[in-house]
Design an enzyme around this catalytic site. Structure first.
Site: not given
Ligand code: WQD
Length: 354
Positions: A45, A95, A139, A164, A168, A214, A309
């Site tokens: 959480l 996930f 991803s 990140y 992955k 995002n 960016r």
């Protein structure tokens, strides 16, 4: 654990969904429950809410025992052992992980620890309990800045532009190596493009903490009046209108791809590791997304062009031929429907699950 255990799902076919209270995880739980699977969710959480799982129960009207929730981290080996002892897990959909690109550059240790080390703990316990079937939430970011577009699964992996993305890519490598050392069961790596939208009920959806990183959740907050305008990160890319192009895919289409992966695993008579791109095969620019959202919400979405960016690439969209050929899966919702479903969630839940 043999593949046949996945067979045609019965109420006892049990799937462990790590991160199952999150955005993509919760939508996948809905599709699993609708498909007749039993679902065990492990979620700390840290970027999700237990309210979300209550909404999943409401959407699916599932029996209480069909959706079991454990609050905790994939780093908690004792808790994982308890879960695998209490429940006969037939497959794992993994996930759980931190996913904010910008934050990962500020907190690389937390990202490598939680995402990478956490996955190692999960794999260790799964092996101790002979659970060899795993679907991993990967991803398109593992492709880095691609030479060729559209991106197919045999495109070489590039260099991710942030920790990140590195987690992955590194987790993919671990799963390949684990399988090579002990080829049992089936591992499926699903490389997501840009998931957006929400369940048609408007009861679950994307609920980012703080300022959305995002595009679409930011657009949604402008539409609902929480933000002034959208910042468009660069309009000098080599694209039709100069803004970045991505392959946006409805989160429900994405969730259904996970169920298709389980069905394929059940009917695969050999141990394997397979990679699938989950996208639509269509690229949309930032301005096209804003226009689609205006159509969906019936309001103008103000925007201002800003500098590019750091780390952004110009164009990314998928070749999804393999997922259709092998899994029998393809995306079905278009960009306006994605925006309509996003808007219904956002307008019904302006403060997300809080
Ligand atoms: C999309 C486009 C931006 C925000 C990232 C991760 C990927 C996955 C999805 C987790 C780009 C532009 C964005 C804004 C903008 N995340 N943009 N203004 O960067 O393609 O992918 O999120 O799994 O792994 O890399 O998605 O939505 O951030 O950006 O103009 O406020 O929108 O430049 O062209 P991205 P995004």
């Amino acid at each position: 654990m043999t593949l046949s255990n996945l067979g045609k799902p019965t109420a006892e076919t049990c799937i462990l969904v790590t991160g199952g209270a999150g955005y993509i995880g919760s939508h996948t739980c809905v599709e699993l429950l609708n498909g007749g699977y039993k679902v065990v969710v492990l979620d700390d959480l840290s970027n999700s809410s237990a309210v979300c799982l209550e909404r999943v129960r409401k959407i699916t009207a599932c029996e209480p025992e069909q959706l079991i929730f454990f609050e905790g981290s994939i780093l908690d080996e004792a808790l994982l052992n308890h879960i695998f002892t209490q429940h006969t897990i037939d497959a794992i959909i993994h996930f759980a992980g931190y996913k904010a690109v910008g934050e990962s550059t500020e907190k690389p240790l937390e990202y490598y620890w939680n995402n990478f080390a956490g996955t190692l703990v999960l794999c260790k316990v799964a092996r101790e309990h002979q659970v060899n079937n795993l679907v991993f939430s990967s991803s398109a970011t593992v492709y880095g800045d691609p030479e060729t577009i559209p991106l197919s699964e045999d495109c070489p992996k590039g260099t991710p532009t942030n920790p990140y993305g590195h987690t992955k890519s590194m987790i993919e490598q671990v799963l390949f190596d684990l399988h090579a050392s002990d080829p049992h069961g089936c591992i499926v790596l699903l490389r997501y493009f840009n998931p957006i939208g929400a369940h048609v009920s408007g009861l679950i959806g994307e609920d980012p903490k703080g300022i959305p990183n995002n595009l679409v959740p930011y657009v949604a907050q402008v539409a609902v009046g929480k933000r002034e305008h959208v910042g468009v990160f660069g309009d000098d890319y080599p694209t039709t209108d100069g803004t970045g192009v991505r392959d946006y895919i409805h989160v429900v289409d994405l969730a259904r791809g996970h169920v298709k992966a389980l069905e394929w695993m059940a009917n695969t008579d050999k141990a394997c590791v397979e990679v699938f791109n989950l996208g639509t095969g269509t690229g949309s620019s930032v301005l096209e997304v804003i226009k689609a959202y205006e159509q969906a919400c019936g309001k103008p979405i103000p925007y201002r062009v800003q500098p590019r960016r750091a780390g952004d690439i110009a164009v990314s969209y998928a070749s999804c031929e393999k997922a259709l050929r092998v899994l029998g899966w393809e995306a079905s919702f278009d960009l306006v429907r994605m925006c309509e479903d996003s808007w219904r969630w956002q307008s019904n839940n302006p403060d997300g699950y809080r």
